[in-house]
Design an enzyme around this catalytic site. Sequence first.
Site, PDB file in Angstrom:
ATOM      1  N   CYS A  35      76.324  29.299  -7.673  1.00 21.48           N
ATOM      2  CA  CYS A  35      76.904  29.164  -9.016  1.00 21.48           C
ATOM      3  C   CYS A  35      77.582  27.799  -9.171  1.00 21.48           C
ATOM      4  O   CYS A  35      77.474  27.159 -10.216  1.00 21.48           O
ATOM      5  CB  CYS A  35      77.958  30.221  -9.279  1.00 21.48           C
ATOM      6  SG  CYS A  35      77.514  31.879  -8.786  1.00 21.48           S
ATOM      7  N   ASP A  36      78.321  27.375  -8.157  1.00 15.35           N
ATOM      8  CA  ASP A  36      79.225  26.226  -8.308  1.00 15.35           C
ATOM      9  C   ASP A  36      78.877  25.017  -7.450  1.00 15.35           C
ATOM     10  O   ASP A  36      79.525  23.970  -7.570  1.00 15.35           O
ATOM     11  CB  ASP A  36      80.668  26.673  -7.978  1.00 15.35           C
ATOM     12  CG  ASP A  36      81.127  27.809  -8.881  1.00 15.35           C
ATOM     13  OD1 ASP A  36      80.758  27.792 -10.071  1.00 15.35           O
ATOM     14  OD2 ASP A  36      81.824  28.713  -8.404  1.00 15.35           O
ATOM     15  N   CYS A  41      80.854  31.395  -4.599  1.00 19.09           N
ATOM     16  CA  CYS A  41      79.419  31.421  -4.932  1.00 19.09           C
ATOM     17  C   CYS A  41      78.847  30.009  -4.958  1.00 19.09           C
ATOM     18  O   CYS A  41      78.995  29.294  -5.954  1.00 19.09           O
ATOM     19  CB  CYS A  41      79.216  32.116  -6.274  1.00 19.09           C
ATOM     20  SG  CYS A  41      77.507  32.089  -6.825  1.00 19.09           S
TER      21      CYS A  41
END
Length: 320
Positions: free
Chosen positions: A139-140, A136
């Site tokens: 997300c990261d 992701c």
Amino acid sequence: MPHHHAPLVIVGSGPAGYTAAIYGARALLKPILLTGVQDGGQLTITTDVENYPGFADVIQGPWLMEQMRLQAIHVGTQVISDQIVSAHLAERPFRLMGDSGDVYTADALVIATGAQAKWLGIPSEERLKGFGVSACATCDGFFFRGKEVVVVGGGNSAIEEALYLSNIAAKVTVVHRRNAFRGERILQERLFAHPNIHVIWDHVVDEITGDADPRSVTGVVLRHVRTGDLTPLKTDGVFIAIGHAPAVDLFKDQLKMTPSGYIATKPGSTNTSIAGVFAAGDVTDDHYRQAVTAAGLGCMAALDAEKWLMATAQQRAAAE
Ligand code: NAP
């Protein structure tokens, strides 16, 4: 333990689940929607959405899902944050057990549990997940500011992840196992035009290399798909974007599945192999897999459920 009953219970909170809820509530079926751990589904871990009709400007995935949620609640859905841990489809009413300990029973059930990211399945990936290996970017990606990253895959997800990361990382290398992408042309053009995105064709990731202390990614070993030649490549992060697998674990021994492992539905409907159980969205669709097609299937599931509930009520009345 608390017990909740509704004529219609929907499991899953992506576009299919929320659309089924909107239609179900407007048909006065008093739906309960169980969100699962990721309320809003896959669109909550994406950014720009440009292909959901009705919005001239680029919208954000999490915002779109919040609108669907608010709309479902506004028309009368009871949205409950719970993760279903077991489903008993041989019983009537159908019975679901929540992670909270609550029990949910339903006269009709819509399964809209969606799909989850697939992984390569190599041991080094497992060891370094969360330490430089991710599925992701939104997300990261933040952790890779000014660094070098690899994106694995050749579909829309891989291209979008690469484009997103190109705004954060110093260099993005896309590794694809063939010599052509399967993602949309417009996205491909954007990717090829980007100065800090490079593509390595015809290779797969054989191994992800890393340091033990602190646990982190240092590189990948690429394998040419035809010659088998191995090439090391230095990188700080690896984003896996090789597609999705349907979230069917709760149901796979109870419902008929397609050969590719999705919930089988009768052609032209959302009817599963059990009367009164309907499936919609990515859990049943291995072909289109779009937010708008998931929403369409969610609508169909609610209409199919409404029709089935009416027919069974009429049969019961006629028998009495
Ligand atoms: P996908 O279209 O199934 O693509 C998966 C990619 O990963 C393919 O290029 C595949 O290679 C590659 N791959 C699969 N297994 C692999 C492995 N073990 N090792 C290396 N490579 C592997 O999946 P997706 O990109 O996640 O997209 C899923 C669906 O969501 C699609 O329908 C897509 O259009 C949709 N989606 C749409 C948008 C959008 O409209 N903006 C955004 C994201 C996703 P091959 O090409 O060789 O098969």
